[in-house]
Scaffold this motif. Structure first.
Motif, PDB file in Angstrom:
ATOM      1  N   ASP A  57      43.195  34.024  47.137  1.00 44.92           N
ATOM      2  CA  ASP A  57      44.622  33.665  47.110  1.00 44.92           C
ATOM      3  C   ASP A  57      45.368  34.482  46.056  1.00 44.92           C
ATOM      4  O   ASP A  57      46.464  34.991  46.311  1.00 44.92           O
ATOM      5  N   ASP A  58      44.755  34.595  44.871  1.00 52.92           N
ATOM      6  CA  ASP A  58      45.374  35.397  43.799  1.00 52.92           C
ATOM      7  C   ASP A  58      45.507  36.855  44.221  1.00 52.92           C
ATOM      8  O   ASP A  58      46.544  37.489  43.985  1.00 52.92           O
ATOM      9  N   ALA A  59      44.454  37.386  44.845  1.00 50.08           N
ATOM     10  CA  ALA A  59      44.484  38.785  45.292  1.00 50.08           C
ATOM     11  C   ALA A  59      45.567  38.979  46.346  1.00 50.08           C
ATOM     12  O   ALA A  59      46.319  39.972  46.299  1.00 50.08           O
ATOM     13  N   ASN A  60      45.678  38.042  47.278  1.00 49.23           N
ATOM     14  CA  ASN A  60      46.717  38.140  48.304  1.00 49.23           C
ATOM     15  C   ASN A  60      48.109  38.064  47.694  1.00 49.23           C
ATOM     16  O   ASN A  60      49.015  38.792  48.110  1.00 49.23           O
ATOM     17  N   ALA A  61      48.273  37.196  46.719  1.00 46.98           N
ATOM     18  CA  ALA A  61      49.580  37.082  46.041  1.00 46.98           C
ATOM     19  C   ALA A  61      49.910  38.392  45.320  1.00 46.98           C
ATOM     20  O   ALA A  61      51.052  38.861  45.362  1.00 46.98           O
ATOM     21  N   THR A  62      48.913  38.983  44.675  1.00 45.06           N
ATOM     22  CA  THR A  62      49.120  40.254  43.980  1.00 45.06           C
ATOM     23  C   THR A  62      49.486  41.347  44.970  1.00 45.06           C
ATOM     24  O   THR A  62      50.412  42.136  44.729  1.00 45.06           O
ATOM     25  N   ILE A  63      48.777  41.391  46.084  1.00 46.00           N
ATOM     26  CA  ILE A  63      49.063  42.403  47.119  1.00 46.00           C
ATOM     27  C   ILE A  63      50.478  42.226  47.640  1.00 46.00           C
ATOM     28  O   ILE A  63      51.219  43.203  47.799  1.00 46.00           O
ATOM     29  N   GLU A  64      50.881  40.991  47.890  1.00 47.53           N
ATOM     30  CA  GLU A  64      52.229  40.732  48.404  1.00 47.53           C
ATOM     31  C   GLU A  64      53.288  41.151  47.381  1.00 47.53           C
ATOM     32  O   GLU A  64      54.307  41.739  47.725  1.00 47.53           O
ATOM     33  N   ALA A  65      53.025  40.830  46.108  1.00 44.90           N
ATOM     34  CA  ALA A  65      53.968  41.221  45.049  1.00 44.90           C
ATOM     35  C   ALA A  65      54.073  42.743  44.981  1.00 44.90           C
ATOM     36  O   ALA A  65      55.173  43.296  44.812  1.00 44.90           O
ATOM     37  N   GLN A  66      52.935  43.422  45.120  1.00 41.36           N
ATOM     38  CA  GLN A  66      52.958  44.889  45.087  1.00 41.36           C
ATOM     39  C   GLN A  66      53.703  45.454  46.293  1.00 41.36           C
ATOM     40  O   GLN A  66      54.410  46.446  46.164  1.00 41.36           O
ATOM     41  N   ARG A  67      53.557  44.805  47.453  1.00 43.36           N
ATOM     42  CA  ARG A  67      54.311  45.242  48.638  1.00 43.36           C
ATOM     43  C   ARG A  67      55.811  45.133  48.383  1.00 43.36           C
ATOM     44  O   ARG A  67      56.576  46.034  48.721  1.00 43.36           O
TER      45      ARG A  67
END
Length: 123
Positions: A57-67
Motif C-alpha cells: 500500500d505504501d509503495a502504491n501510494a508512493t508510485i501514485e504520488a510520483q505519477r
C-alpha cells in the motif's frame, strides 16, 4: 503354576500397557506441540502478510504520488516551453527594432552629414 504363569502374563501385559500409555502420552504431547507450533506459524504468517500488504500500500501510494509529481513536472515543462517560444518571439521583435533603429540612425547620420556639408558651403 498356571496361576503363576497367568500372574506373570498379567504382569507382562500390565508392563506393556504402561509402555503403550507412555508412548501414547508422548505422541499426544508431540501432537500438542505441533499444533502450538502450527498456530504460532499461522500467526506469524498473518503478521508477515499484514506487513507485506502495508508495504505494498505504501509503495502504491508512493508510485501514485510520483505519477502526480511527474504530471506536474510535465505541465511546468510545457509552460516553460511556451514561455521560451514567447521570449524567442520577443527577442526576434527586439532584433527587428534594433535593426530598424540602426537604419534610422544611419539615415540621420547621412542627413546630418548632408546638412553639415550644406552649412559649410553656405559659410
Amino acid at each position: 503354576t498356571q496361576l503363576h504363569q497367568s500372574l506373570s502374563e498379567l504382569e507382562i501385559a500390565k508392563s506393556e500397557l504402561a509402555r503403550i500409555q507412555g508412548e501414547s502420552e508422548r505422541q499426544r504431547n508431540t501432537i500438542e506441540t505441533l499444533q502450538a507450533d502450527s498456530l504460532m506459524t499461522s500467526v506469524r504468517h498473518q503478521e508477515v502478510l499484514s506487513l507485506t500488504e502495508r508495504a505494498l500500500d505504501d509503495a502504491n501510494a508512493t508510485i501514485e504520488a510520483q505519477r502526480e509529481e511527474l504530471k506536474s513536472v510535465g505541465q511546468v515543462k510545457e509552460a516553460l516551453a511556451s514561455s521560451e517560444q514567447a521570449l524567442k518571439g520577443q527577442m526576434m521583435t527586439m532584433e527587428q527594432l534594433k535593426a530598424r533603429h540602426a537604419q534610422q540612425l544611419e539615415l540621420i547620420d547621412v542627413q546630418l552629414q548632408k546638412d553639415k556639408s550644406e552649412l559649410d558651403r553656405k559659410h
